[in-house]
Design a protein around this motif. Structure first.
Motif, mmCIF file in Angstrom:
data_model
loop_
_atom_site.group_PDB
_atom_site.id
_atom_site.type_symbol
_atom_site.label_atom_id
_atom_site.label_comp_id
_atom_site.label_asym_id
_atom_site.label_seq_id
_atom_site.Cartn_x
_atom_site.Cartn_y
_atom_site.Cartn_z
ATOM 1 N N LEU A 2 44.003 -81.327 -61.483
ATOM 2 C CA LEU A 2 43.083 -80.770 -62.466
ATOM 3 C C LEU A 2 42.251 -79.649 -61.852
ATOM 4 O O LEU A 2 41.719 -79.803 -60.757
ATOM 5 C CB LEU A 2 42.153 -81.871 -62.970
ATOM 6 N N ARG A 3 42.150 -78.538 -62.569
ATOM 7 C CA ARG A 3 41.353 -77.394 -62.116
ATOM 8 C C ARG A 3 40.361 -77.032 -63.226
ATOM 9 O O ARG A 3 40.758 -76.858 -64.381
ATOM 10 C CB ARG A 3 42.249 -76.208 -61.800
ATOM 11 N N LEU A 4 39.105 -76.940 -62.845
ATOM 12 C CA LEU A 4 38.052 -76.574 -63.774
ATOM 13 C C LEU A 4 37.440 -75.249 -63.335
ATOM 14 O O LEU A 4 37.142 -75.071 -62.155
ATOM 15 C CB LEU A 4 36.961 -77.641 -63.812
ATOM 16 N N VAL A 5 37.264 -74.347 -64.282
ATOM 17 C CA VAL A 5 36.731 -73.025 -63.963
ATOM 18 C C VAL A 5 35.578 -72.723 -64.908
ATOM 19 O O VAL A 5 35.734 -72.783 -66.129
ATOM 20 C CB VAL A 5 37.818 -71.940 -64.086
ATOM 21 N N GLU A 6 34.431 -72.397 -64.306
ATOM 22 C CA GLU A 6 33.262 -71.993 -65.092
ATOM 23 C C GLU A 6 33.137 -70.476 -65.093
ATOM 24 O O GLU A 6 33.557 -69.811 -64.147
ATOM 25 C CB GLU A 6 31.963 -72.572 -64.513
ATOM 26 N N SER A 7 32.506 -69.967 -66.143
ATOM 27 C CA SER A 7 32.180 -68.548 -66.188
ATOM 28 C C SER A 7 30.947 -68.369 -67.065
ATOM 29 O O SER A 7 30.576 -69.278 -67.806
ATOM 30 C CB SER A 7 33.349 -67.722 -66.731
#
Length: 129
Positions: A2-7
């Motif tokens: 699982l990969r989570l990316v915030e922006s």
């Protein structure tokens, strides 16, 4: 994995707004809709604290008392994203904000603390007076 990316982090003056976004993916592709998504934040010298959470099934949400009425968490599964709309920002909102994933039924901070399965790398939010 699982990969989570915030922006969406940045620097603003108090009273203004920011919107953070979080997307989740695995080797199989977009996966945000499979998880409850929460936001934590951590300021220098302070413990990491939960800010908001939204489940994946019914749109149930929970907010920290310090942000309730100013922040709104929402999800757009078609865009594979969860958003944290932050209005009326205060200097005390300055922190690194982390997106976290949990099983789809999670909709409380108690469950979120116990069930987190992934963290993003964090995005800085700085609110100046």
């Amino acid at each position: 994995q699982l990969r989570l990316v915030e922006s969406g982090g940045g620097s603003v003056q108090a009273g203004n707004s920011l919107r953070l976004s979080c997307t989740a993916s695995t080797a199989s592709g977009s996966s945000t809709h499979r998880y409850a998504i929460g936001w934590y934040r951590q300021s220098p010298g302070k413990e990491r604290e939960p800010v908001a959470v939204i489940d994946s099934r019914d749109g149930f949400t929970a907010y920290a008392d310090s942000v309730r009425g100013r922040f709104t968490i929402s999800r757009d599964n078609a865009r594979n994203a969860v958003y944290l709309q932050m209005n009326a920002l205060k200097t005390e909102d300055t922190a690194v904000y982390y997106c976290v994933a949990a099983p789809p039924w999670v909709s409380t901070f108690l469950a979120l603390r116990q069930e987190v399965v992934g963290w993003g790398q964090g995005t800085q939010v700085t609110v100046s007076s």
